[in-house]
Design a protein around this motif. Sequence first.
Motif, mmCIF file in Angstrom:
data_model
loop_
_atom_site.group_PDB
_atom_site.id
_atom_site.type_symbol
_atom_site.label_atom_id
_atom_site.label_comp_id
_atom_site.label_asym_id
_atom_site.label_seq_id
_atom_site.Cartn_x
_atom_site.Cartn_y
_atom_site.Cartn_z
ATOM 1 N N LEU A 72 0.837 -1.204 0.000
ATOM 2 C CA LEU A 72 0.000 0.000 0.000
ATOM 3 C C LEU A 72 0.865 1.245 0.000
ATOM 4 C CD1 LEU A 72 -2.691 1.579 0.359
ATOM 5 C CD2 LEU A 72 -2.364 1.318 2.837
ATOM 6 N N SER A 73 0.565 2.149 -0.905
ATOM 7 C CA SER A 73 1.144 3.488 -0.905
ATOM 8 C C SER A 73 0.052 4.425 -0.387
ATOM 9 C CB SER A 73 1.586 3.901 -2.315
ATOM 10 O OG SER A 73 1.898 5.285 -2.368
ATOM 11 N N ASP A 108 0.985 -6.653 3.185
ATOM 12 C CA ASP A 108 2.333 -7.062 3.581
ATOM 13 C C ASP A 108 3.225 -5.867 3.883
ATOM 14 O OD1 ASP A 108 2.401 -10.146 2.935
ATOM 15 O OD2 ASP A 108 1.414 -9.198 1.229
ATOM 16 N N VAL A 109 2.972 -4.756 3.194
ATOM 17 C CA VAL A 109 3.799 -3.563 3.353
ATOM 18 C C VAL A 109 2.933 -2.321 3.237
ATOM 19 C CG1 VAL A 109 5.876 -2.338 2.583
ATOM 20 C CG2 VAL A 109 5.670 -4.795 2.157
ATOM 21 N N ILE A 110 3.176 -1.347 4.110
ATOM 22 C CA ILE A 110 2.504 -0.050 4.017
ATOM 23 C C ILE A 110 3.552 1.047 3.965
ATOM 24 C CG2 ILE A 110 1.007 1.616 5.178
ATOM 25 C CD1 ILE A 110 -0.499 -0.686 6.436
ATOM 26 N N PHE A 111 3.491 1.875 2.937
ATOM 27 C CA PHE A 111 4.364 3.043 2.805
ATOM 28 C C PHE A 111 3.556 4.302 3.131
ATOM 29 C CE2 PHE A 111 6.710 0.107 0.067
ATOM 30 C CZ PHE A 111 8.032 0.421 0.353
ATOM 31 N N LEU A 153 5.587 -5.024 7.062
ATOM 32 C CA LEU A 153 6.450 -3.860 7.263
ATOM 33 C C LEU A 153 5.637 -2.573 7.192
ATOM 34 C CD1 LEU A 153 9.560 -4.784 5.071
ATOM 35 C CD2 LEU A 153 9.251 -5.137 7.528
ATOM 36 N N PHE A 154 5.842 -1.701 8.171
ATOM 37 C CA PHE A 154 5.242 -0.366 8.188
ATOM 38 C C PHE A 154 6.382 0.616 7.972
ATOM 39 C CE2 PHE A 154 1.212 1.618 9.878
ATOM 40 C CZ PHE A 154 1.490 2.885 9.404
ATOM 41 N N ILE A 155 6.313 1.372 6.873
ATOM 42 C CA ILE A 155 7.405 2.270 6.495
ATOM 43 C C ILE A 155 6.885 3.692 6.475
ATOM 44 C CG2 ILE A 155 9.110 2.812 4.712
ATOM 45 C CD1 ILE A 155 8.584 -0.241 3.841
ATOM 46 N N ASN A 179 15.311 12.246 14.200
ATOM 47 C CA ASN A 179 16.228 11.103 14.128
ATOM 48 C C ASN A 179 15.401 9.841 14.360
ATOM 49 O OD1 ASN A 179 18.516 9.530 14.007
ATOM 50 N ND2 ASN A 179 19.181 9.980 16.091
ATOM 51 N N PHE A 180 14.430 9.646 13.471
ATOM 52 C CA PHE A 180 13.449 8.584 13.641
ATOM 53 C C PHE A 180 13.814 7.342 12.835
ATOM 54 C CE2 PHE A 180 10.019 12.127 13.981
ATOM 55 C CZ PHE A 180 10.445 12.418 15.274
ATOM 56 N N TYR A 181 13.434 6.173 13.376
ATOM 57 C CA TYR A 181 13.438 4.961 12.561
ATOM 58 C C TYR A 181 12.362 5.118 11.497
ATOM 59 C CZ TYR A 181 16.300 2.352 15.950
ATOM 60 O OH TYR A 181 17.315 1.910 16.754
ATOM 61 N N ARG A 182 12.587 4.421 10.363
ATOM 62 C CA ARG A 182 11.642 4.545 9.264
ATOM 63 C C ARG A 182 10.968 3.240 8.888
ATOM 64 N NH1 ARG A 182 14.936 7.399 4.613
ATOM 65 N NH2 ARG A 182 16.543 5.887 5.206
ATOM 66 N N ILE A 183 11.585 2.115 9.184
ATOM 67 C CA ILE A 183 11.036 0.812 8.812
ATOM 68 C C ILE A 183 10.780 -0.001 10.073
ATOM 69 C CG2 ILE A 183 11.358 -1.276 7.431
ATOM 70 C CD1 ILE A 183 13.433 0.251 5.796
ATOM 71 N N PHE A 184 9.555 -0.488 10.199
ATOM 72 C CA PHE A 184 9.134 -1.243 11.375
ATOM 73 C C PHE A 184 8.496 -2.558 10.948
ATOM 74 C CE2 PHE A 184 8.947 3.266 12.132
ATOM 75 C CZ PHE A 184 9.554 3.437 13.367
ATOM 76 N N LYS A 185 8.748 -3.588 11.717
ATOM 77 C CA LYS A 185 8.149 -4.895 11.459
ATOM 78 C C LYS A 185 7.097 -5.186 12.508
ATOM 79 C CE LYS A 185 9.238 -9.727 10.486
ATOM 80 N NZ LYS A 185 10.331 -10.727 10.317
#
Length: 250
Positions: A87-88, A148-151, A193-195, A241-247
């Motif tokens: 998903l975008s 499966d993935v969200i951007f 993954l949540f990005i 200074n954040f993380y960008r990719i989360f599982k």
Amino acid sequence: MHKIKQQILILKESPNIFARICFKIVLKIYLFGKFCVNQRYRSEKISNFLYPKSIHQISTFTQNHRYPILFKLCENLISNCETTRILSFGCSTGEEVNSLREIFSKPIIYGTDINKYCIQKARKKFNHSKNIFIHSLSITFDKLTDLDVIFCMAVFQHPVNRHDLSLKESKYPFAKFNEEISRLDQKLKKGGLFIIDHADFNFMETSVSKHYKPLEVKENRIIRNRPAFNRENIKVSSQTNFYRIFKKID
């Protein structure tokens, strides 16, 4: 044209009240004209009027290949199989979906936006059997699950937060950010993954963050010269200074 703009801006800060009134009149005429002739600008204003409680990013600006490093990083993390569903969120006119499609040939890629004009443009420009563009307030999107993935790229932010250096409190409320993140969380399957990038808030402060872990991979966490705000909407730093990719772990 540049000199004319400079002269008009001088009127804005003029000590003469009539000059400032003149500036306001000229500005209103200009914006009205822009609304009449610029379909994209008009769609932004209409969306903001129709969906004030649901809209996040006011601007619909986008372009291809805005996040090459991050997308390349994701290429190594995302299984490129037939069943992968991406998903975008806040896809605007579809350039982000198109950029993802160039990297991921097999997955179904959903693009969603609150701006109906953008969705129409995206469908025309990036027609593909596995590209699906839907309105973010539609029943179709509401029922969308098992992703499966969200951007979420440059969606959860307000331009004033970045441009007004004297600002102490976010113009974009954390509660609104948290509510949408929670809504998206329900659509992502375990192990997904949540990005999220270019946001005014830290994903790790949301109510669903306990269900995620940030991935300790190279370039996942980077410093940006943009202000960061906390859960109380207070500016806590001039840099993020954040993380960008989360599982999603549960």
